[in-house]
Design a protein around this motif. Structure first.
Motif, short mmCIF file in Angstrom:
data_model
loop_
_atom_site.label_atom_id
_atom_site.label_comp_id
_atom_site.label_asym_id
_atom_site.label_seq_id
_atom_site.Cartn_x
_atom_site.Cartn_y
_atom_site.Cartn_z
N UNK A 1 -7.27 -5.81 0.50
CA UNK A 1 -7.33 -5.50 -1.04
C UNK A 1 -7.90 -3.82 -1.12
N UNK A 2 -7.34 -3.33 -1.99
CA UNK A 2 -7.56 -1.79 -2.12
C UNK A 2 -8.92 -1.60 -1.92
N UNK A 3 -9.55 -0.68 -1.05
CA UNK A 3 -11.12 -0.10 -0.74
C UNK A 3 -10.69 1.47 -0.78
N UNK A 4 -11.80 2.14 -1.91
CA UNK A 4 -12.15 3.29 -1.95
C UNK A 4 -13.39 3.42 -2.23
N UNK A 5 -14.34 4.96 -1.35
CA UNK A 5 -15.60 5.76 -1.99
C UNK A 5 -15.97 5.93 -2.99
N UNK A 6 -16.05 6.20 -3.83
CA UNK A 6 -16.74 7.01 -5.38
C UNK A 6 -17.51 7.33 -5.00
N UNK B 1 1.01 -1.49 -0.16
CA UNK B 1 -0.19 -0.07 0.08
C UNK B 1 0.94 1.63 0.23
N UNK B 2 0.32 2.74 -0.56
CA UNK B 2 0.90 3.33 -1.09
C UNK B 2 0.70 4.66 0.77
N UNK C 1 3.06 5.10 6.54
CA UNK C 1 4.38 5.18 6.73
C UNK C 1 4.97 3.97 6.31
N UNK C 2 5.60 4.06 4.93
CA UNK C 2 6.14 2.17 5.52
C UNK C 2 7.67 2.75 4.22
N UNK C 3 9.16 3.89 4.77
CA UNK C 3 9.64 3.99 4.17
C UNK C 3 10.81 2.72 3.66
N UNK D 1 -6.27 3.47 1.72
CA UNK D 1 -7.05 2.23 2.66
C UNK D 1 -7.19 0.90 2.15
N UNK D 2 -6.83 -0.08 2.96
CA UNK D 2 -7.57 -1.39 2.23
C UNK D 2 -8.31 -1.56 3.09
N UNK D 3 -9.04 -2.81 3.13
CA UNK D 3 -9.61 -3.55 3.88
C UNK D 3 -9.30 -5.28 3.76
N UNK D 4 -8.66 -5.94 5.46
CA UNK D 4 -7.70 -7.13 5.51
C UNK D 4 -9.47 -7.72 5.14
N UNK D 5 -8.37 -8.98 3.96
CA UNK D 5 -8.98 -9.89 3.53
C UNK D 5 -8.30 -11.37 3.71
N UNK D 6 -6.79 -11.19 4.23
CA UNK D 6 -6.38 -12.64 5.21
C UNK D 6 -5.52 -12.59 5.75
N UNK D 7 -5.07 -13.18 7.39
CA UNK D 7 -3.89 -13.19 8.15
C UNK D 7 -3.11 -13.84 7.75
#
Lengths: 661, 84
Positions: free
Chosen positions: B79-84, B13-14, B49-51, B18-24
Motif C-alpha cells: 500500500x503506497x505510503x507517504x508522509x504529509x 510502484x513508480x 527502478x522497474x523498466x 514508497x510503500x508498506x508491504x501488506x501481504x507476501x
C-alpha cells in the motif's frame, strides 16, 4: 587461540580485510563435497578462515549453509569471530551481528567503508556502540588499510569479547527442572521442515532483532543523513544511464565487446611469447642434450605439456582482472540485471552472461568464472553448455576447413567465408542456449526459488582485491588443472612418438611410399606418425568415423587434437608432410588430396561440412575437461559432458555427410 | 480489485515511490529468504527502478538496494505510503 573466522554479509568488505590480514599467504580450496570456495590464510601463527558471505544464520543458499555450520561449530571449538559490517547498511548488518552474538562466541565488530559514511555527513559513535554491544568495535577503510593496525593488535592480543545477548532468552525452554536453550536447534531448521509456525517464529525473531538494533542505534549512536547520501545519489544517477532500456544496453554491449576483445586480443602477444619461449627451450634441449628418448621426452613431451598449461595464463589473468574491476565497481550486478530477461527464457539468469560471453575467448576461464553464480542448478547448466560457444581454438580449424570448402567470393558486401564463419558462431551460441535449457530442466538440483540480486553502490575498485583475485585464480588453474593437462599431454606425446615398429621398418615403408607416389613428397615424420601408436589408434577408429566421411589420417588428427583443437592443423601438416604449420600450404595440400578409391577430392563438401559440424559440437579439449572436473569436484560430470557432446557431434556430422554425399 | 483498497502489486510502484508491504503470497522458503533481505509484513520499500523491458524490479530497503524478479514481485502486495 590459534584460529579465527571472518564472518559478514556479501559486499561487506570481508574479503578485503582477509587480504589485508593475510597478504598472499592464502590457501584456496573447496569445502568438502561442494564447490564453494574455502579461503584460509595466516596472520603470524593465527589461522584465519574467510567464510562465504551470508545474509542471516537462517541459512538459505549452499554458501550460507556452509557458513552457518562453520559458525555453529565455533561454539565447540571456542574459536572467536570477526564480523565485518558495511557502514552504509549498519542497521541491516547488525541484525546478522545479533544472530551471531546470541551464540555467545567471543567477537570483534569491524565497520568497513567508514570513509563513505563520512562523505555522506553521517556518523557513528563508536565508544557508545561498543558499550551497548559489549564487544570491541573497530573502524576500517579497506581501500586504504586505515584501522588495520588496531584490528591486528586486537586479534593478536586476543581482545575478543562475548557480546551482550539479544534474543537468546526467547529460546529458553523449561522442562523437567532443566532450562534448555533451543536457539541453535531452531537455526538448523531445513527447507523441508519449514512450516507456517516455524516461519512465524523466524519472522518474530527478525522483528525482535530489528527492534533491538534500532534501540541500540538510537540516541545519536548512528546519525544517517539520507538526504545527503552522496554515494546513493551518485548510484541512482548512474543507474538511470547504465540500466536505461537503450543506452544501458549500448554501454553493456560496448563494455562486453571491450572485455571480449581484451581476453581475445590482448592475450595474443603474451601467449605468443610463452609459445616462443617453450619452442626456444625445446630447441635448446635438442642442441645441448644428445638425441635420445630422454631429450625427446623433455623437448617434445614435458616442455609442450608445460606450454599447454602456461599458454592459458594470459587469458585467465586478463579475464579475472577485468571481472575483478567489474565486480569491485558494482557494474557486474548491472550486467546481470540487463541480461536477465533474455537468459531467463533458457533457464538461466543474468548471472550467466559473463561466463557465456567469456567462452567465446576460452571455455577454461569461463568455467572458472561460474563461481559468481550462486544457484547450483544454473551454475552446472552453464558449465555443461559453455564449451559449445565458439572458442578461439576452433578458429584455426574453421579457417582451414572453410577455405577448402568455399572459394573466396563475395555475396553483396559480405565475404562468403566470413558468412559461413558467422553461421558457425551462431550455431555455437544457439546450441549452448538449447543445451543449457535442457540441462536446467533435467537437473536434479532444485532452484533456490526466489532469485535475488544485490545492487551495491558504485565505487572505485579496490586494486589490491583485483590483483589478489587475479593471482589466486591463475594459481589455482596452474596447480590443479595444470596437473591433468600436463599428464594427458605426456600420454599423447608418447602415443604419437612411439611405435611397435623399428627404424628399419620405417625406412622400408618410406622407400615404398616414394616409389608408389612419385608426385607426393612423403617425409619420414609422416611415416613415423602413421605407424605410431596414435597412427594405429587412427586406423582402429577408422571404421567408426568412416560413416562421417573421415579416413585414418583424419582419425589421427582428431585424436591428437584432443590435446587442443588447434593441434588439428599441426597434425594435418605433419601427416601430409607440408613441413609448415602456416595455413596456406595446408589449405593447398588438403585441396589436392584425393580419395584413392574414388579418385574424387578427399576433402569434398560433404567431408568438410561434416568436419566443421563435428568441431562445433565435440568437446575436443582436455584442458576444459580438467577444469570441469576441478569446478564440479568429480570426473563423472566431465565424462558425461564429453560423451554427450561427442554423441551430438557424431550425429550431426553423420547426418551432414550422408545427406550431402 | 486490489486497487479499490489502495493495495497494489509491488511492480505497480513508480520510481521513487514508497510503500508498506501488506501481504507476501510466496512459498515458505521464498518468504524466509525475503526476511533475510529485510522484507516482511510492515516493511517500507522504495521503488528504485522497474523498466518495462526488464524482468526485474529494483527496490530499496533501509538504504540497501537489490532486485527481485517481476514474477515474484507480483506476489507481494503493498500500500503506497507517504508522509504529509
Amino acid at each position: 587461540m590459534n584460529k579465527i573466522a571472518l564472518v559478514g554479509k556479501p559486499n561487506s568488505g570481508k574479503s578485503s580485510l582477509f587480504n589485508l590480514l593475510t597478504g598472499l599467504n592464502q590457501k584456496v580450496g573447496n569445502y568438502s563435497g561442494v564447490t564453494v570456495e574455502k579461503k584460509s590464510g595466516y596472520l603470524n601463527k593465527i589461522e584465519i578462515t574467510d567464510l562465504p558471505g551470508l545474509n542471516s544464520l537462517w541459512a538459505d543458499t549452499v554458501e550460507e549453509q556452509i557458513s552457518q555450520s562453520y559458525i555453529l561449530n565455533l561454539i565447540h571449538d571456542e574459536t572467536p569471530a570477526v564480523l565485518v559490517c558495511n557502514a552504509n547498511h549498519l542497521r541491516d548488518n547488525l541484525v546478522l551481528f545479533s544472530e551471531v552474538a546470541d551464540l555467545q562466541i567471543p567477537m570483534i565488530l569491524v565497520i568497513n567503508f567508514m570513509d563513505e559514511l563520512k562523505n555522506s555527513n553521517s556518523s557513528i559513535d563508536i565508544k557508545a556502540l561498543e558499550a551497548r554491544l559489549g564487544c570491541p568495535v573497530c573502524l576500517m577503510n579497506s581501500k586504504k588499510g586505515t584501522g588495520l593496525d588496531t584490528i591486528k593488535q586486537l586479534i593478536q592480543s586476543n581482545g575478543f569479547k562475548v557480546p551482550n545477548s539479544f534474543c537468546r532468552s526467547s529460546y529458553d525452554v523449561f522442562s523437567q527442572d532443566v532450562l534448555t536453550n533451543k536457539y541453535v536447534s531452531n537455526l538448523l531448521t531445513n527447507e523441508q521442515e519449514l512450516t507456517e509456525d516455524k516461519l512465524a517464529m523466524i519472522e518474530k525473531d527478525f522483528a525482535q532483532r530489528e527492534m533491538l538494533v534500532s534501540k541500540i542505534l538510537s540516541g545519536g549512536i548512528l546519525i544517517y543523513d539520507e538526504i545527503n547520501d552522496k554515494l546513493r545519489k551518485r548510484t541512482s544517477q548512474l543507474d538511470k544511464i547504465l540500466l536505461h532500456p537503450f543506452w544501458g544496453i549500448i554501454i553493456f554491449l560496448a563494455i562486453m565487446f571491450l572485455v571480449f576483445q581484451a581476453v581475445f586480443s590482448f592475450s595474443t602477444y603474451p601467449m605468443d611469447w610463452i609459445d616462443q619461449l617453450f619452442a626456444w627451450l625445446s630447441g635448446l634441449v635438442n642442441d645441448k642434450i644428445q638425441s635420445s628418448w630422454f631429450s625427446d621426452l623433455i623437448s617434445d613431451g614435458i616442455l609442450p605439456g608445460l606450454a599447454g598449461v602456461m599458454i592459458f595464463i594470459p587469458q585467465i589473468a586478463i579475464l579475472f582482472f577485468l571481472l575483478g574491476i567489474l565486480e569491485n565497481t558494482g557494474y557486474l550486478s548491472r550486467i546481470s540485471n540487463i541480461s536477465d530477461a533474455f537468459l531467463q527464457s533458457f533457464g538461466l539468469s543474468g548471472k550467466s552472461v559473463i561466463p557465456l560471453m567469456s567462452s567465446w575467448a576460452c571455455a577454461i576461464p569461463a568455467i572458472m568464472s561460474t563461481r559468481t553464480i550462486d544457484d547450483q542448478r544454473e551454475r552446472l547448466s552453464v558449465i555443461f553448455a559453455a564449451p559449445l560457444m565458439t572458442c578461439s581454438a576452433r578458429l584455426p580449424v574453421y579457417t582451414i576447413l572453410i577455405a577448402v570448402l568455399v572459394p573466396e567470393e563475395d555475396i553483396g558486401v559480405f565475404g562468403l567465408r566470413g558468412l559461413i564463419l558467422l553461421m558457425l558462431y551462431l550455431l555455437g551460441l544457439a546450441s549452448t542456449l538449447i543445451i543449457a535449457y535442457i540441462v536446467s530442466r533435467k537437473s536434479q538440483y532444485k532452484s533456490t526459488g526466489l532469485w535475488t540480486l544485490e545492487m551495491p553502490n558504485y565505487r572505485s575498485p579496490n586494486w589490491r582485491n583485483v590483483f589478489y583475485n587475479m593471482y589466486l585464480k591463475t594459481r589455482s588453474f596452474v596447480v590443479e588443472a595444470g596437473k591433468v593437462i600436463f599428464t594427458i599431454s605426456i600420454v599423447l606425446w608418447f602415443l604419437a612418438t612411439n611405435s611397435p615398429k623399428n627404424e628399419a621398418f620405417f625406412q622400408t615403408k618410406y622407400q615404398e611410399y616414394q616409389q608408389l607416389s612419385s608426385n607426393t613428397d612423403i617425409s619420414m615424420d609422416a611415416v613415423r606418425l602413421e605407424y605410431s601408436y596414435a597412427g594405429y589408434l587412427g586406423k582402429i577408429v577408422e571404421p567408426a568415423i568412416k560413416p562421417l566421411g573421415y579416413d585414418w589420417k583424419i582419425g589421427i588428427a582428431l585424436i591428437s587434437s584432443f590435446a587442443a583443437r588447434e593441434v588439428f592443423v599441426g597434425t594435418l601438416s605433419t601427416i601430409y608432410s607440408v613441413g609448415s604449420e602456416d595455413e596456406q600450404p595446408v589449405i593447398e595440400r588438403l585441396k589436392k588430396e584425393v580419395n584413392i578409391k574414388t579418385g574424387l577430392p578427399r576433402y569434398d563438401t560433404a567431408t568438410n561440412v561434416s568436419l566443421l559440424l563435428f568441431y562445433v559440437f565435440a568437446l575436443q579439449c582436455m584442458s576444459t575437461l580438467a577444469v570441469v572436473r576441478k569446478e564440479t569436484g568429480h570426473w563423472k560430470f566431465a565424462f558425461m559432458q564429453f560423451f554427450v557432446f561427442t554423441l551430438i557431434a557424431y550425429v550431426f556430422a553423420f547426418a551432414a555427410y550422408q545427406i550431402i554425399k | 480489485m486490489l486497487s479499490h483498497f489502495g493495495v497494489v502489486h509491488l511492480t505497480k510502484l513508480k520510481y521513487g515511490e514508497k510503500a508498506v508491504v501488506t501481504a507476501i503470497r510466496l512459498g515458505f522458503n521464498a518468504r524466509k529468504k525475503l526476511l533475510t533481505y529485510g522484507i516482511s509484513l510492515g516493511t517500507i520499500v522504495k521503488m528504485e527502478y522497474s523498466p518495462s523491458f526488464s524482468s526485474l524490479v529494483n527496490i530499496n530497503i533501509q538504504g540497501k538496494s537489490f532486485c527481485i524478479r517481476k514474477l515474484d514481485a507480483k506476489n507481494i502486495e503493498v500500500i503506497k505510503y507517504s508522509i504529509v
